[in-house]
Design a protein around this motif. Structure first.
Motif, short mmCIF file in Angstrom:
data_model
loop_
_atom_site.label_atom_id
_atom_site.label_comp_id
_atom_site.label_asym_id
_atom_site.label_seq_id
_atom_site.Cartn_x
_atom_site.Cartn_y
_atom_site.Cartn_z
N ARG A 262 34.36 35.98 -22.65
CA ARG A 262 34.90 37.17 -21.75
C ARG A 262 35.28 36.69 -20.58
O ARG A 262 36.51 37.74 -20.56
CB ARG A 262 33.63 38.11 -21.25
CG ARG A 262 32.73 38.68 -22.18
CD ARG A 262 31.83 39.85 -21.59
NE ARG A 262 30.74 39.23 -20.90
CZ ARG A 262 29.57 39.42 -20.53
NH1 ARG A 262 29.50 41.30 -20.77
NH2 ARG A 262 29.38 39.03 -19.16
N TYR A 263 35.38 35.97 -19.92
CA TYR A 263 36.35 35.39 -18.66
C TYR A 263 37.55 34.93 -18.91
O TYR A 263 38.42 34.32 -18.23
CB TYR A 263 35.68 34.82 -18.15
CG TYR A 263 34.86 35.61 -16.68
CD1 TYR A 263 35.24 36.59 -16.03
CD2 TYR A 263 33.90 35.86 -17.57
CE1 TYR A 263 34.12 37.52 -15.09
CE2 TYR A 263 32.58 37.15 -16.41
CZ TYR A 263 32.69 37.88 -14.98
OH TYR A 263 32.00 38.68 -15.13
N THR A 265 40.57 34.81 -21.35
CA THR A 265 41.69 35.27 -21.61
C THR A 265 43.33 34.73 -21.79
O THR A 265 43.75 35.54 -21.84
CB THR A 265 42.08 36.57 -20.73
OG1 THR A 265 42.72 36.69 -19.58
CG2 THR A 265 40.55 38.04 -20.54
N LEU A 268 45.26 36.34 -24.52
CA LEU A 268 45.13 36.99 -24.50
C LEU A 268 46.06 37.55 -25.29
O LEU A 268 47.60 37.23 -24.90
CB LEU A 268 45.25 37.87 -23.68
CG LEU A 268 44.66 39.21 -23.48
CD1 LEU A 268 44.20 40.03 -24.26
CD2 LEU A 268 45.02 39.89 -21.74
N SER A 273 50.00 42.17 -20.24
CA SER A 273 49.13 41.04 -19.75
C SER A 273 50.54 39.77 -19.67
O SER A 273 49.85 39.55 -18.71
CB SER A 273 47.91 40.37 -20.12
OG SER A 273 47.70 39.75 -19.88
#
Length: 279
Positions: A262-263, A265, A268, A273
């Motif tokens: 989850r950390y 990215t 992404l 972003s």
């Protein structure tokens, strides 16, 4: 046998002379006090047995290593008699002409030297005039509790504390002859960041800077030696309610972040972003 949930730890603050006989006498008196108070482990300052270089030792020619070893033998014998673990600061002589290590001897409750920590990040003066640096961490166990060792100026090297965190220690024993009061602030920060206990064992000569004692995994000072020369005994308790967040939530969460997807990215795909100039 002490429950794995708790451990009684003694932290000493003693004067350091250039005479190992006087130092050894003070160390053994502190050991007896700790044992009478139910401690399983006693932690001593930097150079407390041999004397510390620069103050009071100006040259290793002043030191009678046979006397230092004799005092160390007396400490190990008393550890066996008392059933007490000992973390003892002292210079450790090497083969001449090499300078000694600046060390912490770890002595078991059976009176055996089970390992030794050799200071890795010696100060500039130490490494140019007095000591040979070590090169490895030291972890030892007492009643299911894991301890690591650091010495004095190593407080300025975060990677050493990160390393002990990754090695799973419950507590760090910090033996020192400090030069400033900010030292204790740094120790409190490491305790809170890594959620470990830190025992800070300093010398009587620097009592004006701060008092030796124990810092808990929140970074709070929970025990202090009652005077410039003495011992404090504190019970480390893994199940203490005030430590629940630090030990059962914060520390495991921080350890998980590096591998938690989850950390991560980096892939992404979102222009909101990747565009760091947008509103």
């Amino acid at each position: 046998m002490t429950s794995p949930r708790t451990l009684r730890l003694a932290t000493a603050q003693l004067p350091v002379s250039g005479d190992a006989r006087i130092n050894g006498h003070n160390v053994r008196a502190a050991m007896r006090h700790a044992a009478a108070g139910g401690a399983r482990l006693i932690h001593f300052p930097e150079g407390v047995l041999s004397g510390y270089a620069k103050n009071p030792i100006q040259d290793w020619a002043e030191v009678d290593w046979a006397v230092v070893r004799g005092e160390l033998d007396a400490v190990t014998a008393l550890a066996r008699d008392l059933g007490l673990w000992v973390a003892l600061g002292s210079a450790h002589s090497l083969t001449p002409p090499r300078w000694p290590h600046n060390s912490v001897y770890v002595i078991s409750d059976g009176g055996e030297i089970v390992t030794r920590y050799d200071k890795r990040r010696c100060s500039y003066t130490e490494v140019t005039r007095f000591y040979t640096p070590g090169h490895a961490p030291t972890v030892f166990e007492v009643d299911g509790w894991r301890f690591g060792c650091v010495i004095c100026v190593e407080i300025n090297f975060p990677l050493l504390f990160i390393e002990y965190d990754r090695l799973g220690v419950d507590a760090v024993l910090l033996s020192t002859y400090p030069v400033d009061s900010i030292f204790l602030v740094k120790a409190r920060a490491y305790a809170a960041i890594h959620n470990v206990w830190i025992s800070v064992s300093s010398v009587t000569e620097t009592d004006h800077l701060f008092r030796s004692g124990v810092i808990d995994p929140r970074g709070e000072i929970v025990a202090e030696v009652p005077g410039a020369h003495g011992v404090v005994i504190h019970t480390l308790d893994r199940a203490a309610p005030e430590l629940d967040i630090a030990l059962t939530k914060a520390r495991p969460w921080r350890a998980s972040v590096e591998t938690d997807p989850r950390y991560d990215t980096r892939k992404l795909d979102d222009p909101r972003s990747t565009d760091r100039t947008c509103r």
